[in-house]
Design an enzyme around this catalytic site. Structure first.
Site, PDB file in Angstrom:
ATOM      1  N   ASP A 119      22.491  98.135   9.823  1.00 43.67           N
ATOM      2  CA  ASP A 119      23.451  97.267  10.492  1.00 43.67           C
ATOM      3  C   ASP A 119      24.162  96.446   9.420  1.00 43.67           C
ATOM      4  OD1 ASP A 119      24.667  95.665  12.538  1.00 43.67           O
ATOM      5  OD2 ASP A 119      23.117  94.159  12.195  1.00 43.67           O
TER       6      ASP A 119
ATOM      7  N   ASP B 200      26.322  93.011  10.158  1.00 47.21           N
ATOM      8  CA  ASP B 200      26.265  91.568  10.391  1.00 47.21           C
ATOM      9  C   ASP B 200      24.825  91.077  10.437  1.00 47.21           C
ATOM     10  OD1 ASP B 200      28.926  92.069  10.673  1.00 47.21           O
ATOM     11  OD2 ASP B 200      29.186  90.986  12.556  1.00 47.21           O
TER      12      ASP B 200
ATOM     13  N   GLU C 222      28.465  86.788  10.468  1.00 48.16           N
ATOM     14  CA  GLU C 222      28.915  87.511  11.648  1.00 48.16           C
ATOM     15  C   GLU C 222      30.433  87.600  11.524  1.00 48.16           C
ATOM     16  OE1 GLU C 222      27.187  88.860  14.227  1.00 48.16           O
ATOM     17  OE2 GLU C 222      25.273  88.330  13.270  1.00 48.16           O
TER      18      GLU C 222
ATOM     19  N   ARG D 180      35.760  88.746  23.104  1.00 49.92           N
ATOM     20  CA  ARG D 180      35.875  87.994  21.860  1.00 49.92           C
ATOM     21  C   ARG D 180      37.098  88.420  21.051  1.00 49.92           C
ATOM     22  NH1 ARG D 180      29.811  88.547  19.623  1.00 49.92           N
ATOM     23  NH2 ARG D 180      30.064  90.580  20.643  1.00 49.92           N
TER      24      ARG D 180
ATOM     25  N   SER E 267      28.194  99.434  12.492  1.00 46.69           N
ATOM     26  CA  SER E 267      28.424  98.032  12.830  1.00 46.69           C
ATOM     27  C   SER E 267      29.176  97.879  14.138  1.00 46.69           C
ATOM     28  CB  SER E 267      29.223  97.362  11.701  1.00 46.69           C
ATOM     29  OG  SER E 267      29.531  96.020  12.024  1.00 46.69           O
ATOM     30  N   GLY E 268      28.780  96.850  14.875  1.00 50.11           N
ATOM     31  CA  GLY E 268      29.551  96.432  16.039  1.00 50.11           C
ATOM     32  C   GLY E 268      30.721  95.569  15.611  1.00 50.11           C
TER      33      GLY E 268
ATOM     34  N   LYS F  45      25.338 103.282  17.998  1.00 48.87           N
ATOM     35  CA  LYS F  45      24.678 103.212  16.693  1.00 48.87           C
ATOM     36  C   LYS F  45      23.650 104.326  16.539  1.00 48.87           C
ATOM     37  CE  LYS F  45      25.295  98.329  15.551  1.00 48.87           C
ATOM     38  NZ  LYS F  45      24.637  97.086  15.088  1.00 48.87           N
TER      39      LYS F  45
ATOM     40  N   ASP G 291      18.858  93.888  12.918  1.00 52.20           N
ATOM     41  CA  ASP G 291      18.287  92.598  13.309  1.00 52.20           C
ATOM     42  C   ASP G 291      18.408  92.280  14.786  1.00 52.20           C
ATOM     43  OD1 ASP G 291      20.665  90.099  13.487  1.00 52.20           O
ATOM     44  OD2 ASP G 291      21.217  92.127  12.919  1.00 52.20           O
TER      45      ASP G 291
ATOM     46  N   ASN H 215      21.099  95.069  19.741  1.00 54.97           N
ATOM     47  CA  ASN H 215      22.099  96.120  19.643  1.00 54.97           C
ATOM     48  C   ASN H 215      21.667  97.242  18.694  1.00 54.97           C
ATOM     49  OD1 ASN H 215      24.649  96.943  20.579  1.00 54.97           O
ATOM     50  ND2 ASN H 215      25.613  96.344  18.651  1.00 54.97           N
TER      51      ASN H 215
END
Length: 410
Positions: free
Chosen positions: A196, A198, A205, A241, A284-285, A329, A352, A355
């Protein structure tokens, strides 16, 4: 075939053949090992096993050899070894027995313990829990002395899963990290690492960095909290967001890239893995506007993330293409593994957040890095120190090997 059913190895002693365990203790210096075996060579013994440890300049050397035959040859060997040891200011102990070492019990694991510091109390508690589960500690050695103390226990007689569960509870109470990995060739054969971004590869983030430039940090935080409460799924929260970024000048991308802070140890982790022949990727998201830059800077083999739409030099508040979410992912991990020609069982995933859970569970080894409790409980193992390169120790790579890799790199 069980260990007891294995056919005898050519040259190995029979179960009842007389053997000698020769133990040497004292101040280490060059030539001790050669000197001992030169002394034993005069008696035509065969070497069955050797173990040597040097700690703070003191050596413990153990040699299991076949007993010499004929007359009082064993007595002569004993006298000669003791005389040799005394001449070198060493101590010797010789123990008679029969056969080779007992086969290690089934249920074999590598238990890696990380501490800052690693206390005697913590070490005692881990060892006691292993014993309580029927495990035997066959070997212990240090992997690293900084930035954390890392030691590895080779354990037999206890199955990895119950051992992992029990030691996770112990670790949480003691404030240390304990990782349990099943023994086998696959441990060294894990050739693809996917992480991942972030709060894993980087300390930030990325959506919050963009939000700071748009002046909407509080609103973004509100949406994030709603998602954490389960009121929105990841895709909904992502769109909500990103919508708040509408109208932001695209030039802010360069500013955000400059603000990104790598997690301590990230460069060391990636450089070491690459020099060992691993392939490394990120999912990554967050956004390709940042991950593409990281891929170029760090020499990553794979990278995939969401893409912020830009029109007429402005962010539109939308993302384009398929959203990289929790399930995405895991799909990307499988795709990267296929492209790399690496079986899924030989992959490592690091993350972490919730997700990342599908990806962590799909990998051969899933590592929760400074993760939320729900993620730590679900992952194969967890690391809670702030240094990303400590993941190397879970693969059996020592700090000395890390430093040597960098020293001798072209």
């Amino acid at each position: 075939m069980s260990a007891s059913q294995n056919p005898p190895v050519a040259g190995a002693p029979g179960e009842n053949s007389p053997t000698l365990l020769v133990k040497i203790f004292g101040k280490d210096r060059p030539g001790i090992t050669a000197g001992l075996f030169d002394t034993l060579a005069a008696y035509s013994v065969d070497v069955i096993d050797i173990e040597q440890v040097v700690t703070r300049g003191r050596i413990v050397l153990c040699a299991l050899v076949t007993a010499p035959t004929g007359g009082d040859t064993e007595g002569e060997l004993r006298a000669t070894v003791h005389a040799w040891a005394e001449s070198h200011k060493l101590q010797a102990e010789i123990i008679s027995g029969r056969g080779d070492n007992r086969p290690r019990a089934a249920g074999r694991s590598h238990v890696t313990v990380l501490g800052q510091p690693l206390t005697a109390e913590s070490t005692s508690a881990v060892a006691a829990r292993i014993t309580a589960l029927g495990g035997n500690i066959d070997r212990i050695f240090r992997l690293a002395k900084y930035p954390v103390t890392a030691v590895e226990f080779e354990v037999s007689g206890a199955e990895p899963e119950p051992l992992r569960t029990a030691l996770a509870t112990e670790a949480a109470a003691l404030g240390i990290d304990v990782a349990v990995v099943a023994s086998g060739l696959h441990r060294r054969a894990q050739r693809l690492v996917v992480m991942d971004v972030d709060s894993t590869l980087i300390q930030d983030e990325v959506i919050e960095l963009f939000a700071a430039h748009a002046g909407c940090e509080d609103k973004v935080a509100e949406v994030t909290e709603a998602a954490m409460r389960g009121e929105l799924d990841f895709e909904q929260s992502l769109h909500a967001r990103v919508a708040l970024l509408a109208g932001l000048d695209a030039s802010v991308v360069d500013k955000v890239r400059a603000e990104v802070r790598l997690t301590p140890g990230a460069r060391t982790l990636i450089r070491t893995l690459k020099r060992l022949g691993y392939q490394v990727g990120v999912v990554s998201g967050g956004f390709t506007q940042v991950t593409d830059d990281l891929q170029e800077r760090l020499g990553l083999d794979f990278a995939s993330a969401n893409t912020l739409e830009v029109a007429e030099g402005k962010l539109t508040g939308r993302v384009v293409g398929e959203v990289v979410d929790r399930a995405g992912k895991a799909r990307l991990l499988r795709r990267f593994a296929a492209e790399a020609g690496v079986p899924l069982a030989q992959t490592v995933a690091i993350g972490d957040g919730a997700n990342d859970l599908d990806m962590l569970n799909a990998a051969g080894l899933g590592v929760a890095f400074n993760a939320k409790p729900v993620v730590r409980e679900a992952a194969h193992t967890a690391v809670n120190v702030p240094f990303l390169d400590t993941v190397l120790y879970l693969l059996g790579i020592t700090r000395e090997e890390v430093e040597a890799a960098h020293t001798h790199a072209d």
